[in-house]
Write a protein that holds these residues in place. Structure first.
Motif, PDB file in Angstrom:
ATOM      1  N   TRP A 146     -10.219   8.844 -12.282  1.00 23.63           N
ATOM      2  CA  TRP A 146     -10.533   7.808 -11.317  1.00 23.63           C
ATOM      3  C   TRP A 146     -11.993   7.369 -11.452  1.00 23.63           C
ATOM      4  CZ3 TRP A 146     -14.538   9.971  -8.843  1.00 23.63           C
ATOM      5  CH2 TRP A 146     -14.492  11.336  -8.522  1.00 23.63           C
TER       6      TRP A 146
ATOM      7  N   TYR B 152      -7.958   4.267  -9.029  1.00 25.33           N
ATOM      8  CA  TYR B 152      -7.372   5.601  -9.067  1.00 25.33           C
ATOM      9  C   TYR B 152      -6.122   5.606  -9.941  1.00 25.33           C
ATOM     10  CZ  TYR B 152      -4.928   9.693  -7.026  1.00 25.33           C
ATOM     11  OH  TYR B 152      -4.252  10.867  -6.820  1.00 25.33           O
TER      12      TYR B 152
ATOM     13  N   GLY C 265      -7.960   1.328  -4.557  1.00 27.09           N
ATOM     14  CA  GLY C 265      -7.837   2.210  -3.416  1.00 27.09           C
ATOM     15  C   GLY C 265      -9.079   2.306  -2.565  1.00 27.09           C
TER      16      GLY C 265
ATOM     17  N   LYS D 265      -4.864   2.041  -9.946  1.00 23.16           N
ATOM     18  CA  LYS D 265      -4.554   1.381  -8.681  1.00 23.16           C
ATOM     19  C   LYS D 265      -5.853   1.182  -7.899  1.00 23.16           C
ATOM     20  CE  LYS D 265       0.251   2.790  -8.209  1.00 23.16           C
ATOM     21  NZ  LYS D 265       1.280   3.372  -7.311  1.00 23.16           N
TER      22      LYS D 265
ATOM     23  N   TRP E 181       0.222   5.902   0.161  1.00 18.96           N
ATOM     24  CA  TRP E 181      -0.747   6.954   0.409  1.00 18.96           C
ATOM     25  C   TRP E 181      -0.567   8.116  -0.569  1.00 18.96           C
ATOM     26  CZ3 TRP E 181      -4.750   7.018   3.888  1.00 18.96           C
ATOM     27  CH2 TRP E 181      -4.758   6.005   4.865  1.00 18.96           C
TER      28      TRP E 181
ATOM     29  N   LYS F 212     -15.014   5.819  -8.618  1.00 15.27           N
ATOM     30  CA  LYS F 212     -15.258   5.582  -7.185  1.00 15.27           C
ATOM     31  C   LYS F 212     -16.649   5.004  -6.982  1.00 15.27           C
ATOM     32  CE  LYS F 212     -17.341   9.952  -5.648  1.00 15.27           C
ATOM     33  NZ  LYS F 212     -17.251  11.110  -4.742  1.00 15.27           N
TER      34      LYS F 212
ATOM     35  N   SER G 254      -7.078  12.191   1.217  1.00 14.36           N
ATOM     36  CA  SER G 254      -6.112  11.097   1.143  1.00 14.36           C
ATOM     37  C   SER G 254      -6.704   9.923   0.376  1.00 14.36           C
ATOM     38  CB  SER G 254      -5.717  10.633   2.549  1.00 14.36           C
ATOM     39  OG  SER G 254      -5.094  11.678   3.267  1.00 14.36           O
ATOM     40  N   VAL G 255      -5.854   9.207  -0.335  1.00 15.54           N
ATOM     41  CA  VAL G 255      -6.230   7.979  -1.025  1.00 15.54           C
ATOM     42  C   VAL G 255      -5.252   6.903  -0.608  1.00 15.54           C
ATOM     43  CG1 VAL G 255      -6.603   6.846  -3.250  1.00 15.54           C
ATOM     44  CG2 VAL G 255      -7.079   9.305  -3.010  1.00 15.54           C
ATOM     45  N   LEU G 256      -5.767   5.800  -0.092  1.00 12.82           N
ATOM     46  CA  LEU G 256      -4.936   4.634   0.223  1.00 12.82           C
ATOM     47  C   LEU G 256      -5.004   3.711  -0.981  1.00 12.82           C
ATOM     48  CD1 LEU G 256      -3.255   2.936   2.203  1.00 12.82           C
ATOM     49  CD2 LEU G 256      -5.417   2.025   3.116  1.00 12.82           C
ATOM     50  N   GLN G 257      -3.852   3.443  -1.596  1.00 11.71           N
ATOM     51  CA  GLN G 257      -3.854   2.743  -2.882  1.00 11.71           C
ATOM     52  C   GLN G 257      -2.811   1.640  -2.912  1.00 11.71           C
ATOM     53  OE1 GLN G 257      -2.686   5.589  -5.902  1.00 11.71           O
ATOM     54  NE2 GLN G 257      -0.620   5.779  -5.095  1.00 11.71           N
ATOM     55  N   ARG G 258      -3.039   0.686  -3.829  1.00 13.76           N
ATOM     56  CA  ARG G 258      -2.096  -0.392  -4.072  1.00 13.76           C
ATOM     57  C   ARG G 258      -2.246  -0.824  -5.529  1.00 13.76           C
ATOM     58  NH1 ARG G 258      -2.922  -5.179  -0.349  1.00 13.76           N
ATOM     59  NH2 ARG G 258      -1.662  -6.252  -1.915  1.00 13.76           N
TER      60      ARG G 258
ATOM     61  N   TRP H 265       0.822  -1.200   0.000  1.00 11.69           N
ATOM     62  CA  TRP H 265       0.000   0.000   0.000  1.00 11.69           C
ATOM     63  C   TRP H 265       0.861   1.257   0.000  1.00 11.69           C
ATOM     64  CZ3 TRP H 265      -5.250  -0.315  -0.357  1.00 11.69           C
ATOM     65  CH2 TRP H 265      -5.871  -1.522   0.005  1.00 11.69           C
TER      66      TRP H 265
END
Length: 384
Positions: free
Chosen positions: A266, A260, A363, A361, A195, A268, A227-231, A193
């Motif tokens: 993106w 994203y 997220g 990604k 950020w 959502k 904030s975006v938590l992405q992987r 992950w």
């Protein structure tokens, strides 16, 4: 495809005149034409025509202010069927007349503009001898009858069975997380992950969930503060799913999944709270499926456009899925939203597309207004 594109005008006689195609349309056919009557005659759409004594005609008859259909087989009429037109029907303007013939069942509609808002509809059963292929065209009877833009095509085959709902393929552990670690994702070396503008304040992890308070921050057009938590996401087709516990109580609070690329490209899928218009402060809980990206087809082209659509009903416990397909023929991402309130029965929303640019990604977000907390119990990615 069009059978003919012609113009036909009537004279002062009472006998019917016909202008028909050289080509033969199939027995199951959809035909349409624009008709008007400026005097006291009748203008018609004719199909299954093999001669004046073998035809089916749908007339708009000014003298009777009616839609009148007749079927003639072997020179013998099976009788007229008459459906009244509205009292304010404007005879001097063009109207669309559409006929669908399947076997012996015929439906005729009269409308202003083919927008599925007919002013008259008639259904009838034709004699067996009328159920055959034939020419399609325009007919006129009496003074003032005119027709234009006659076309025909083979009638559609009706769909009688439901297409099976798509189901995810095998779990992809390398792209999934059960949130069992107490370390906040994206804060330790080697974490898959990362950020964007983070880590967000107040985020905690462990015991099978990621807890994330909503931020007073946005991800909307030129305001990109959330904030975006992405992987990384797998290449090709995949489905990403999360189970989210979220009970927002104020307008604008939202949390959920994203695919994203950057702040201006993106997709959502979130549980969102919206104020209800004229609702005296009432709030509407929805599953909001949005996208942001360029829109080059506007005049002038729009560099960044934002648009929502909406999915199934929201709930405090909600399962969210984004189903990603790469359309290689058009070089597009196709993303479909799916939601569930029990993890068993799923509601399928529409599909957003974006041209393929950089890599998407997977997220999560929790944003727009503080005061609520989203708890994500897992993030699982599946093949297909």
């Amino acid at each position: 495809m069009p059978i003919i594109a012609a113009h036909c005008g009537g004279d002062s006689g009472t006998a019917a005149a016909h202008l028909v195609s050289n080509a033969t349309a199939p027995a199951n056919v959809r035909a349409e034409a624009d008709l008007r009557v400026t005097a006291g005659g009748a203008a018609g759409l004719t199909l299954a025509y093999t001669g004046p004594g073998d035809r089916v005609t749908a007339w708009i008859d000014r003298a009777r202010n009616a839609l009148v259909t007749e079927a003639i087989v072997g020179g013998v009429s099976s009788g007229e069927q008459i459906t009244a037109l509205p009292s304010g029907f404007t005879w001097n303007t063009w109207h669309s007349v559409t006929a669908e013939l399947r076997g012996t069942a015929m439906t005729v509609e009269v409308s202003h503009d083919r927008l599925h808002d007919p002013v008259a509809v008639q259904t009838r059963t034709l004699p067996t001898g009328a159920a055959h292929g034939g020419s399609v065209g325009l007919s006129a009877k009496g003074a003032g009858a005119a027709g234009d833009n006659a076309t025909a095509t083979a009638l559609y085959n009706p769909v009688t069975t439901r297409v099976a709902d798509p189901t995810p393929g095998a779990l992809l552990p390398a792209y999934s997380d059960e949130f069992d670690s107490t370390a906040v994702p994206g804060t330790t070396a080697g974490s898959p992950w990362s950020w964007v503008r983070g880590p967000a304040a107040g985020v905690t992890a462990g015991s099978g969930s990621l807890s994330w308070p909503t931020q007073d921050a946005e991800l909307h057009l030129g305001t990109n503060t959330a904030s975006v938590l992405q992987r990384p996401a797998p290449s090709g087709d995949f489905t990403v799913e999360t189970k989210m516990l979220f009970a927002p109580g104020q307008s604008a609070q939202q949390a959920g999944l994203v695919l994203y690329e950057n702040d201006d490209r993106w997709f959502k899928l979130v549980h969102s709270v919206l104020p209800l218009n004229n609702g005296n402060g009432a709030l509407l809980h929805v599953t909001e499926f949005g996208k942001e990206g360029e829109r080059p087809t506007t005049t002038p082209p729009t560099a960044v456009a934002n648009a929502p659509m909406f999915g199934g009903p929201a709930a405090d416990t909600l399962w969210l899925r984004l189903v990603h397909h790469t359309d290689t023929g058009h070089n597009e991402h196709e993303v479909r939203a799916v939601t569930s309130r029990d993890g068993v029965t799923w509601s399928y929303a529409g599909v957003w597309t974006l041209p393929v640019g950089g890599a998407l990604k997977i997220g999560l977000v929790s944003m727009n207004k503080s005061g609520a907390t989203a708890r994500f119990e897992y993030l699982r990615t599946y093949a297909g």
